[in-house]
Write an enzyme that holds these catalytic residues in place. Structure first.
Site, mmCIF file in Angstrom:
data_model
loop_
_atom_site.group_PDB
_atom_site.id
_atom_site.type_symbol
_atom_site.label_atom_id
_atom_site.label_comp_id
_atom_site.label_asym_id
_atom_site.label_seq_id
_atom_site.Cartn_x
_atom_site.Cartn_y
_atom_site.Cartn_z
ATOM 1 C CE LYS A 1 -4.143 2.367 2.240
ATOM 2 N NZ LYS A 1 -4.700 2.032 3.719
ATOM 3 C CG ASP B 1 -13.306 5.183 6.525
ATOM 4 O OD1 ASP B 1 -14.864 5.564 5.629
ATOM 5 O OD2 ASP B 1 -12.330 4.920 5.288
#
Length: 425
Positions: A123, A230
Site C-alpha cells: 500500500k 471509517d
C-alpha cells in the site's frame, strides 16, 4: 499516480546516494540547494553529483522548481517510491512488483512478492490528491505536523507509519486484520487477503452471523480503546474461503484514521461506524434486525440477541489501552479514573476532613481515641492554632537534615509513595 520501476535496475549506488541526499535536505528545504545535495551525498566529485542529478531529473525522480531563487531540486513521488522500494528490497521483504489491485482516494494498492515467491500487498500512501485535501483537517496527528506547511510526501510518511503501528499491534492482539510485514517511508507491505471488498457482497450463507460479527468487532475494538472511524463496506474484505468455525470470514483494513475512545467526538464516530454497517445490510442484503426484549443474550447483536446494534454508552467498557500504546488521536494520558486518584492523593496530602457541616461551622473538636475512625484523622481549628508554630519549627529542622543528607550522602533516606523524602533514624 502510476508506479514505474522500469528504470530502477539502471540506477547506480551513487544515484541512490544523491536521491537520499535530496530526501534528507527536504526535511528543512522546499528546494534543496545543489551544494547541499553534494554535501549530504558524501560523493567526492562535484561533477559526479551533477551527473547523478541530471540522470535523476530525466527520470523525474527529482524536479527543478521554476522561478526558484537559487539552483536546487525537490523530491517527487516517483523518487520517494524508488527509495522505499530500494529499502524493502535490501530487507528482502519485496523482490518484485506486479500490477495494481486498487486505487483509493489516498493510496494505491499493488501486488508484490518476496524472494520466495510469496504474494503480498504493498500500500502506497498518496496524500494530497485534489479530491482529498481535507485530510489535514480530519486527522489530529497530521494537523499537528502540518502547521508550518509540511509537504504531502512527509504527511504520507506519517500516515503510513501510523497505520503500520496500528496493524502490527492489532494483529498481535488477535484482531481480524492483515499481518503487516514491513514499512518504509510512505509504503506498507502486508498480507494478501484472498477475497473481495464487502461492497460487492450480495449473497452470504449466514447473513445474521456476519452482521453480528462485524458489530462485535466494533465493540471489541472500542473496548480496547480505539474507534475505526471509517468502518464501511469499502474497508472490509470478505474471504473467499473460511478456514475454520472460529474464522469470521472477513478482514478489516485501513487504520490511519483511528481515534481514541477518549476523543471528544468518539461517540459520534462510533455511531457512524455502526450506522454504515446497518445501512449496507439494509440496502444491499435486505437485513434489518429488530429489538427483541425476550432475548437475554448480549454477547452479539441482531437476530437471537437482545440488542439489534451496539451503543457507545451502553456497550463500550475499557478493557485494554491500545489507544495509549499507539498514541491515537484524542488520547489523553489522564484516564477518567485518574482524576479520582489525584483527588484522593490531594486529600491524603492535606490530611483534613470534617465529620459534618455543623462541625465546620461551630469549630467543635472531633477526636478519635483509637485512631481508626474509618481510616480518617480529625482535628479542630484550635488544635491547628496551638500546634502551628511547633509544627513549622519541626518541619524546618527536618528539611535541613534531609538537605544535608542529600548533599553529603550520609544518612538513611527513603522515599514514600507520594514522592516525599523521609529521613529514617
Amino acid at each position: 499516480m502510476k508506479l514505474d520501476t522500469s528504470h530502477m535496475r539502471y540506477l547506480t549506488p551513487e544515484d541512490f546516494k544523491v536521491l537520499q541526499a535530496v530526501e534528507q535536505g527536504s526535511t528543512n528545504h522546499e528546494v534543496v540547494p545543489t551544494s547541499l545535495i553534494h554535501q549530504l551525498s558524501g560523493l567526492r566529485s562535484l561533477s559526479g553529483t551533477n551527473r547523478s542529478i541530471s540522470d535523476l531529473a530525466k527520470l523525474k525522480l527529482i524536479a527543478k522548481l521554476r522561478n526558484a531563487k537559487y539552483d536546487g531540486y525537490k523530491m517527487t513521488y516517483n523518487g520517494i517510491d524508488y527509495l522505499a522500494l530500494k529499502t524493502m528490497l535490501n530487507r528482502e521483504t519485496v523482490y518484485s512488483v506486479g500490477g495494481t489491485i486498487g486505487v483509493g482516494k489516498e493510496s494505491d494498492i499493488y501486488r508484490v512478492s518476496d524472494r520466495n515467491g510469496t504474494e503480498k500487498v504493498m500500500k502506497i500512501h498518496r496524500l494530497g490528491r485534489t479530491s482529498f485535501h481535507t485530510v489535514k483537517n480530519k486527522r489530529d496527528y497530521i494537523k499537528k505536523n502540518a502547521k508550518n506547511g509540511v509537504n504531502w510526501m512527509y504527511l504520507s510518511k506519517i500516515a503510513a507509519g501510523k497505520e503500520y503501528q496500528f496493524m502490527t499491534l492489532l494483529f498481535a492482539k488477535g484482531f481480524d486484520v492483515p499481518e503487516a510485514f514491513d514499512c518504509s517511508r510512505h509504503c506498507i507491505v502486508m498480507e494478501l487477503i484472498k477475497g473481495y471488498p464487502m461492497r460487492r457482497l450480495r449473497k452470504h450463507k449466514n447473513i445474521p452471523k456476519l452482521y453480528s460479527d462485524l458489530m462485535s468487532f466494533i465493540v471489541k475494538l472500542g473496548n480496547s480503546g480505539l474507534i475505526h472511524c471509517d468502518f464501511n463496506e469499502f474497508n472490509i474484505m470478505i474471504k473467499d474461503k473460511v478456514e475454520d468455525e472460529n474464522d469470521p470470514g472477513f478482514v478489516v483494513i485501513d487504520f490511519p484514521q483511528c481515534i481514541s475512545i477518549q476523543h471528544n467526538d468518539a461517540e459520534f464516530y462510533f455511531k457512524r461506524d455502526v450506522d454504515c454497517i446497518r445501512r449496507f445490510f439494509k440496502k444491499k442484503l435486505k437485513y434489518e434486525p429488530k429489538s427483541d426484549s425476550t432475548m437475554l443474550d448480549t454477547d452479539g447483536f441482531g437476530d437471537g440477541y437482545k440488542y439489534p446494534y451496539p451503543l457507545f454508552e451502553r456497550d463500550i467498557h475499557r478493557e485494554d489501552n491500545l489507544d495509549e500504546l499507539l498514541q491515537a488521536s484524542g488520547f489523553s494520558k489522564k484516564h477518567p479514573g485518574d482524576r479520582d486518584i489525584e483527588e484522593a492523593i490531594d486529600a491524603m496530602r492535606n490530611n483534613i476532613s470534617y465529620d459534618s457541616e455543623e462541625d465546620v461551622a461551630s469549630g467543635d473538636e472531633v477526636n478519635s481515641e483509637d485512631g481508626d475512625s474509618d481510616g480518617e484523622y480529625y482535628y479542630s481549628e484550635s488544635d491547628e492554632e496551638d500546634s502551628e508554630g511547633e509544627s513549622e519549627d519541626s518541619l524546618e529542622e527536618e528539611n535541613e537534615r534531609i538537605i544535608e543528607a542529600l548533599s553529603t550522602g550520609i544518612g538513611n533516606l527513603r522515599m514514600d509513595s507520594l514522592g516525599n523524602y523521609i529521613l529514617e533514624e
